[in-house]
Design an enzyme around this catalytic site. Sequence first.
Site, PDB file in Angstrom:
ATOM      1  N   LYS A 128      37.920  51.374  38.280  1.00  0.00           N
ATOM      2  CA  LYS A 128      39.024  50.568  38.430  1.00  0.00           C
ATOM      3  C   LYS A 128      38.840  48.851  38.426  1.00  0.00           C
ATOM      4  O   LYS A 128      39.681  48.680  36.597  1.00  0.00           O
ATOM      5  CB  LYS A 128      39.728  50.980  39.409  1.00  0.00           C
ATOM      6  CG  LYS A 128      41.151  49.990  39.719  1.00  0.00           C
ATOM      7  CD  LYS A 128      41.668  50.160  40.637  1.00  0.00           C
ATOM      8  CE  LYS A 128      42.090  48.435  41.189  1.00  0.00           C
ATOM      9  NZ  LYS A 128      42.574  48.688  43.408  1.00  0.00           N
ATOM     10  N   ASP A 146      45.316  52.689  40.255  1.00  0.00           N
ATOM     11  CA  ASP A 146      44.746  52.412  41.149  1.00  0.00           C
ATOM     12  C   ASP A 146      45.290  52.735  42.169  1.00  0.00           C
ATOM     13  O   ASP A 146      46.680  54.280  41.738  1.00  0.00           O
ATOM     14  CB  ASP A 146      45.779  50.912  41.687  1.00  0.00           C
ATOM     15  CG  ASP A 146      46.736  50.673  41.640  1.00  0.00           C
ATOM     16  OD1 ASP A 146      47.633  51.127  40.973  1.00  0.00           O
ATOM     17  OD2 ASP A 146      47.837  49.749  42.217  1.00  0.00           O
TER      18      ASP A 146
END
Length: 215
Positions: A128, A146
């Site tokens: 991420k 996310d």
Amino acid sequence: MKHTRELPIKEKVLEICRRLNTYYSTELTCYLRHEDAWQLLVATILSAQCTDARVNLVTPELFRRYPTPEALGNAALSDVEDCIRTTGFYHNKAKNIIACSREIAERYDGVVPSDIEALTKLPGVGRKTANVIRGNIYHEPSIVVDTHVKRISRKLGLTKSEDPVQIEKDLMRLVPKEQWILWNIQIIAHGRGICPARKPDCANCFLSDLCKKQA
């Protein structure tokens, strides 16, 4: 409550992208304030389980005290902890941003790498965080999974997985590559505004007829 319109998945994704582009525009926006790749990397590590607004309150003083990767890499753990305490999980975050900054200074001469493999080897950096850097700094098309992207992509029926890596793969397969960075920005905005986890505003959502789950 509107029901899902039965569209072929590729056509459905294109329609979702069209509506997102219309509502949120196609301007590339990063919610974490930063002046360079290293600052964004540190800010993204700090943003784990913390709001961007809170991180943006903390980072100006952090970067004033430690203006370079070398400076932060040589900082005392307790001093950094005090500076970032309000972001939560400050002990582990402080260890990670110190170690990460030290490695960038020593191994990469202060330059944050763009390669996904190199990025994910840095302390505290997962896919991420790496994809945030690749997309926002190096403009490499990437999907950032996310909590908003995970939840809303599942609601829209674009993935069934709970695993962020698999969700990333599913979205990369379905979403046009030129839309990947925008997808991150737009879905996060959608999750914060119209579709928050606790109380989604389905009645006023422009994607509700394409949504597999209304809760």
